[in-house]
Design an enzyme around this catalytic site. Structure first.
Site: not given
Ligand SMILES: O=C(O)c1[nH]c(=O)[nH]c(=O)c1I
Length: 312
Positions: A44, A68, A72, A127, A130, A194, A221, A249, A271
């Site tokens: 994570k 989502n 983080l 990353n 996010c 995402s 998805g 993806g 994912g």
């Molecule tokens: O909300 C999140 O923790 C999150 N959710 C995502 O869809 N991609 C990301 O890189 C992260 I860091």
């Protein structure tokens, strides 16, 4: 027939693994991935210290994907760095991915200094995408910022590092991000994260389905596969050959994995579907991909990787 692959001179028995964020937040999650058929795991995304993340409900499963806004949540860098270093001592020839997602340049540099000074010998996935930290724009959509971050990182970081990118939707953006990335000694580029700030509503309750940010969240998805394939292909055609592509993806089955590899991916990450199915998804998708390769007469993924045909 083999699903093995190589990235940055490291060999992986299987070209599929989890995507960061899904069932990889605790030691128990990571142990399950180690025990699975996945060729590697990614942790994570970590911040310097433990984070609770956004208020729940913050993730919703749809039959056509997921939304989502986790925000983080993670156990902090030390937790994941300890796990991967210990795991490497138990399994010296394994290579795994440590994901970091600082909410500032200072945090990213501090974490990467800590990793640089550690015994970690795997890959870092930085990353830059996010979409769910309120008030924080995605670094990946600010090209100057990406350049600044990578320039600072590579002043001192000498271990294998890749970046996790958001989806781009304009060919000029593929040109611009590739021009920047090609200037750095990156081991890989992972595309896509995402699709940020989508919105899912429930027509019965006439209400959004997640609490944070008025219901806006990252989409994953099946519905993101065309965007994911375009980003894998767009970057595979533009990045120097030393930079491998990790395709993420919309991978639910062997056909989706085949398509990502055909577009140029050397490793694929699962994912949303991994979230639904658990680690047996790796057995099923491996079996399905192997059957497709057998039917087409391919022995290895190199036989077809990046060999997507066009009309001209
Ligand atoms: O909300 C999140 O923790 C999150 N959710 C995502 O869809 N991609 C990301 O890189 C992260 I860091």
């Amino acid at each position: 027939i083999t699903l093995e692959t190589t990235i940055g001179g490291r060999h992986f028995d299987n070209c599929m693994m989890n995507a960061a964020g899904i069932r990889c937040q605790t030691n128990k999650d990571l142990d399950a991935l180690v025990a699975s058929k996945a060729g590697a795991y990614v942790t994570k995304s970590a911040t310097p210290h433990k984070r609770a993340g956004n208020p729940a409900p913050r993730m919703h499963e749809l039959h056509l994907g997921s939304i989502n806004s986790m925000g983080l949540p993670n156990n902090g860098l030390d937790y994941y760095l300890n796990y991967v270093v210990e795991d490497e001592q138990k399994r010296p020839d394994s290579t795994n991915f440590l994901s970091v997602a600082g909410t500032s340049l200072e945090d990213n540099l501090a974490m990467l200094h800590q990793v640089q000074d550690s015994n970690f010998n795997g890959f870092v996935e930085l990353n830059l995408s996010c979409p769910n930290v309120p008030g924080k724009p995605q670094v990946g959509y600010d090209f100057d910022r990406v350049n600044t971050v990578l320039n600072e990182v590579f002043q001192f970081f000498t271990k294998p590092l890749g970046v996790k990118l958001p989806p781009y939707f304009d060919l000029v953006h593929f040109d611009q991000i590739a021009e920047i990335l090609n200037q750095y000694p990156l081991t890989f580029v992972n595309t896509i994260n995402s699709i940020g700030n989508g919105l899912v509503v429930d027509p019965e309750t006439e209400k959004v389905v997640i609490k944070p940010k008025g219901g806006f969240g990252g989409i994953g998805g099946i519905s993101v596969k065309p965007t994911a394939l375009a980003n894998v292909r767009g970057l595979a055609l533009r990045l120097k050959p030393e930079i491998s592509i990790v395709g993420t993806g919309g991978i639910l089955n062997g056909q989706d994995a085949f398509e990502h590899i055909l577009c140029g991916a050397s490793m694929v990450q699962i994912g949303t579907q991994f979230g639904y199915e658990g680690t047996r998804v790796f057995d099923r998708v491996s079996q399905e991909l192997t059957e497709i390769m057998a039917h087409k007469g391919y022995e290895t993924i190199d036989d077809f990787r990046g060999k997507l045909k066009t009309f001209d």
